[in-house]
Design a protein around this motif. Sequence first.
Motif, short mmCIF file in Angstrom:
data_model
loop_
_atom_site.label_atom_id
_atom_site.label_comp_id
_atom_site.label_asym_id
_atom_site.label_seq_id
_atom_site.Cartn_x
_atom_site.Cartn_y
_atom_site.Cartn_z
N PRO A 69 0.82 -1.21 0.00
CA PRO A 69 0.00 0.00 0.00
C PRO A 69 0.86 1.26 0.00
O PRO A 69 1.92 1.31 0.62
N LYS A 70 0.39 2.27 -0.70
CA LYS A 70 1.06 3.57 -0.76
C LYS A 70 0.05 4.69 -0.58
O LYS A 70 -1.09 4.57 -1.02
N ARG A 71 0.49 5.76 0.08
CA ARG A 71 -0.33 6.96 0.23
C ARG A 71 0.41 8.15 -0.39
O ARG A 71 1.57 8.41 -0.04
N LEU A 72 -0.27 8.84 -1.32
CA LEU A 72 0.32 9.96 -2.02
C LEU A 72 -0.55 11.19 -1.82
O LEU A 72 -1.78 11.11 -1.82
N ALA A 73 0.09 12.34 -1.65
CA ALA A 73 -0.62 13.63 -1.59
C ALA A 73 -0.16 14.48 -2.76
O ALA A 73 1.04 14.73 -2.92
N PHE A 74 -1.12 14.90 -3.59
CA PHE A 74 -0.82 15.66 -4.80
C PHE A 74 -1.21 17.12 -4.62
O PHE A 74 -2.22 17.44 -3.99
N THR A 75 -0.43 18.00 -5.22
CA THR A 75 -0.70 19.42 -5.17
C THR A 75 -1.81 19.81 -6.14
O THR A 75 -2.18 19.03 -7.03
N ALA A 95 -3.20 10.43 8.09
CA ALA A 95 -2.21 9.37 8.22
C ALA A 95 -0.96 9.71 7.40
O ALA A 95 -1.03 10.49 6.43
N PRO A 96 0.20 9.16 7.75
CA PRO A 96 1.43 9.49 7.04
C PRO A 96 1.38 9.08 5.56
O PRO A 96 0.66 8.15 5.18
N THR A 153 5.70 12.30 6.01
CA THR A 153 5.85 11.57 4.77
C THR A 153 7.27 11.05 4.65
O THR A 153 8.20 11.60 5.26
N ARG A 154 7.45 10.03 3.83
CA ARG A 154 8.79 9.49 3.60
C ARG A 154 9.64 10.44 2.77
O ARG A 154 10.86 10.49 2.92
#
Length: 203
Positions: free
Chosen positions: A28-34, A99-100, A158-159
């Motif tokens: 699983p991956k979590r991404l935040a986009f601008t 969440a991170p 975030t990583r």
Amino acid sequence: MTDVTWAEPGDLAAVAAHITRIVARPGPKRLAFTGGSTPPRVFALLSDKGLDWSEVTIALTDDRRVPDDHPASNFGKLHAALGDCGAAFERLEEGMDVAPFDLVWLGMGEDGHIASLFPHMQALIRPGPSVIATTPIPLPPEAPFDRLSLNKRALKATREIILVITGPSKKALVERVLAGSDAYPVSDILRGYGPPVTIYWSE
């Protein structure tokens, strides 16, 4: 101190390639986009890659408080481009805990703002990594809307971070920050303590 790396100057294909590497990792991956005008061009590149998004959750770093079908809606643009890719989409809700992430993608305004964290704004302070309500002062005439934004703690949970900027004036501002200026919202991302940052710059 934050580990900051300048990528080789280039086009948005390098940004899409960076995101592709994260999406392709197992698990699983979590991404935040601008938001803004640049992401739709990157979304188009990503949609052509045939990626498996089934284990990916996509959030936004910020959005305008407008309906999804409004031209100023970041969520509307994101969902129009990637809504059928198979990823899960996490909406911003005021006060929600965040969440991170595995990757946070930031843009930056000419005033050094990131997400919807402006040099001058009204904002409700919340503890921990959270979504906050913000109102820039003054309201930008091109986007005169209240906002929802990840706060600084959420952006830094975030990583890694990628900061994507265009034009010589934004490059000069980042260089001032890296030389020691703490006068801008982006200063807290590039200086102090936080995840590694890769800066992508093009003219």
